[in-house]
Design a protein around this motif. Sequence first.
Motif, PDB file in Angstrom:
ATOM      1  N   ARG A 110       1.128   4.584  -2.680  1.00 42.44           N
ATOM      2  CA  ARG A 110       1.191   5.808  -2.083  1.00 42.44           C
ATOM      3  C   ARG A 110       2.406   6.697  -2.592  1.00 42.44           C
ATOM      4  N   GLU A 152       0.860  -1.214  -0.087  1.00 39.69           N
ATOM      5  CA  GLU A 152       0.075  -0.032  -0.112  1.00 39.69           C
ATOM      6  C   GLU A 152       0.929   1.114   0.042  1.00 39.69           C
ATOM      7  N   GLU A 153       1.902   1.337   0.846  1.00 44.40           N
ATOM      8  CA  GLU A 153       2.706   2.366   0.816  1.00 44.40           C
ATOM      9  C   GLU A 153       3.585   2.534  -0.442  1.00 44.40           C
TER      10      GLU A 153
END
Length: 528
Positions: free
Chosen positions: A127, A123-124
């Motif tokens: 991002r 997820e990071e």
Amino acid sequence: MDRTPHDAVILGGGLAGLTLAMQLKGSYPDMDIVVLERQVHPLPEAAHKVGESTVEIAAHYFADTLGLRAHLDEAHIRKFGFRFFFSEGKDDLADVAELGVSAVLPTPSYQIDRGILENFLGEEARRRGIDFREGVTVRGFDIGSGEAPHSVRFATRDGDGELQARWLLDASGRAGLMRRKLDLTRDNGHHANAVWFRIDDRIAIDDWCDDPEWKDRCHPAERWRSTNHLCGPGYWVWLIPLSSGAHSVGIVADAAMHPLERMKTFDLALAWLEEHQPMVARHVASRRDKLMDFAFFRHFSYGCARMFSSDRWALTGEAGAFLDPFYSPGSDFIAIANTYITLLVGIDRRGENLASHARHYERLFFSFYEGTLRMYRDQYNLFGDPEVLPIKVIWDYAYYWGVLCQLVFQDRLGDAAFITRMGSELVAAADLNTAMQGFFQRWHAMSERRNRKTMMDQRELTWFADMNATLHDKLDDEALAARLRNNVGMMRSLAATIVERAAEDHPTVREDYDELANGGTARMKLFA
């Protein structure tokens, strides 16, 4: 086919691949990075991958280099250091020697739930602007010659595809896509096997003993947060807690002394534990209905002929070389390889010649690898020795904190000028380490293996705790050079102290080790 060359394609989106992508993106925000990962997120918690314990370099890399400290503190367990029990065949931890700290040391390390971490990293990464693609199987690749791009063929549930890349970076883990294709795997002489499983329950080692003196040794009384090693001749058993509430249990053993065939199923492993570590067996057997998985690696340790190429390809993590889990160096060497790859990409982006830098970084990587390998290779026979192993652990950590950690924490891994300047000190430290690993074997051959009812508290060794506490100091070149010189001098004194300690019981152990015995300017405090 996507014919626009990406700046980098990373084969594998696990721990090594995603952290590499994040480090590259952090250093070069305009980079176009694609990560191809076979598995689909979310990954399972607790029983995803082995490799849950981190030490200081990896913790620093995740927290500070990649900016993940908040996630580590919120979603994982602050480790209570390494802890060792000489409990072969024993039924009460209060009756055996224990090595560990009574209170947590200042520089943090963590117990990592790999599923939780890798889900977060995926997820990071997105991002941060990284093209992270799940459910992608790499079918093959071709390494471009000269300035030609590399190509990668892949398959997804929607069909086949192909990518081109200036940099091709292999983080495919033990699949070793590039290592296998280029025939780079090498036997490093360290032959050991590992089996492991996860139990969906906390195995609270603090509850195994009712002795009040034993319970009062640690503050807080949370030994369960340690990476607990239960040691015997030729093997060690790990107990590692996971933030999901599960516990990881593993057996790591010399292949000749404890053949894998005796432990390669859960029932066999439990029978083996009943013989060698009955306390572990009892607590595992009572929770066998909570068994989450079981797996093993045969001959898990291997070398690699190449790691970084001026042809703009590189390997990181288990796709390259792997050592041993005893001191949890796996993520450390991910951090080191990723840092060298990031530096090489920067050199290429500046239009500078890669060849000399790739050779230099590769030599450094392998020197660190070989220095660490010496701590494990041909050393497992003494793992059940309550007199020798605790002192070896102190030595090994002094070498790790005193040299490699200094270069990493002070961001000097790629500083060719500084490393050249300190060359004689680095060689001296490596030579001392080689000599001491030989000495430990000589001492072990004479040792009476006395297993005293005591705790050897590393916190009480002021010099040892100070080494840990000062790792995050910010030093300029002169201060770092002075510290490295002091650390090498300290290692000479420590070596002499250890030889003297062994010679108190076994005078002939000094034979052939006079240079070690006469080293240093002072004697170091060791356990009483």
